[in-house]
Write an enzyme that holds these catalytic residues in place. Structure first.
Site, short mmCIF file in Angstrom:
data_model
loop_
_atom_site.label_atom_id
_atom_site.label_comp_id
_atom_site.label_asym_id
_atom_site.label_seq_id
_atom_site.Cartn_x
_atom_site.Cartn_y
_atom_site.Cartn_z
N GLY A 29 13.39 156.49 -19.88
CA GLY A 29 12.18 154.92 -20.71
C GLY A 29 10.98 156.24 -21.19
O GLY A 29 11.06 156.52 -21.66
N GLU A 103 18.40 155.88 -11.37
CA GLU A 103 16.57 155.72 -11.21
C GLU A 103 16.49 155.69 -9.66
O GLU A 103 15.73 156.65 -9.37
CB GLU A 103 15.70 155.05 -12.04
CG GLU A 103 15.68 155.39 -13.12
CD GLU A 103 15.30 154.23 -13.65
OE1 GLU A 103 14.63 154.58 -14.86
OE2 GLU A 103 14.82 153.17 -13.24
#
EC number: 5.3.1.6
Length: 220
Positions: A29, A103
């Protein structure tokens, strides 16, 4: 201070949590990208990193940072990643970029999880940000119906998006998540769900929060 300036500041602060001569985990991100750029300045201090997405792996490699396959790694000292929302107990919503499953795997392996975010991400009750769910494609409609019946909110298939694992993302809008651990477990019990974007059963150990006055450190 702009949002990007706050992200830059927390990324620089996160370098203090990087342990020398270890393998670290790196998230995905915009905030994680700031951290990768910062990490490049001390890349010779670490053995390398495990990436939570193909995009992160590419950015790490572009900076000359060695990327390890998680299956070839025995330990990860620290996982550093951003968040879409965090509450005061360091429960998180992640997965706005669609990398939630990888993640969550890397975070589970890591000894500690350092979350980096700007102050807009800290909320009293999570759910304003749509909660991502990774689902097996053939189960998308079934999972949508199960969520509507058992969870609430408005689940929608993310358009024109396939995860690194070849799956769909459902985003659940209009939630008020008062018990993140229970909701994480309940969502994961639905057949066809790979995992969801609640990081509550394995939340962050430390939240580095960028503010106009500097970095606020919140620990759990």
């Amino acid at each position: 201070m702009t949002q990007d300036e706050m992200k830059f500041t927390v990324a620089q602060t996160a370098l203090k949590y990087v342990i020398k001569n270890t393998i670290i985990g790196v998230g995905t991100g915009s905030t994680a990208n700031f951290f990768i750029d910062a990490l490049s300045t001390i890349k010779n201090n670490i053995k390398g990193a495990v990436a939570s997405s193909k995009a992160t792996a590419q950015r790490l490699e572009n900076h000359g940072i060695r990327v390890f396959d998680l299956n070839k790694v025995t330990a990860i000292s620290t996982y550093i990643d951003g968040a879409d929302e965090s509450d005061n107990n360091l429960n998180l919503i992640k997965g706005g970029g669609g990398a939630l499953t990888r993640e969550k795997i890397v975070a589970a392996v890591a000894h500690q999880f350092i979350c980096i975010a700007d102050e807009s991400k800290l909320v009293s009750i999570m759910g304003s940000f749509p909660l991502p769910i990774e689902v097996i494609p053939m189960a998308a409609n079934y999972v949508k119906n199960q969520i509507s019946q058992k969870i609430g909110g408005i689940p929608e298939v993310r358009k024109d998006f396939i995860t690194d694992n070849g799956n769909f993302i459902l985003d659940i809008k209009d939630l008020k998540i008062t018990n993140p651990k229970a909701m994480e477990t309940k969502l994961n019990s639905i057949i066809g769900v790979v995992t969801n974007g609640l990081f509550a059963n394995r939340g962050a150990n430390v939240l580095l929060l960028g503010t106009p006055n500097g970095v606020k450190i919140i620990t759990n």
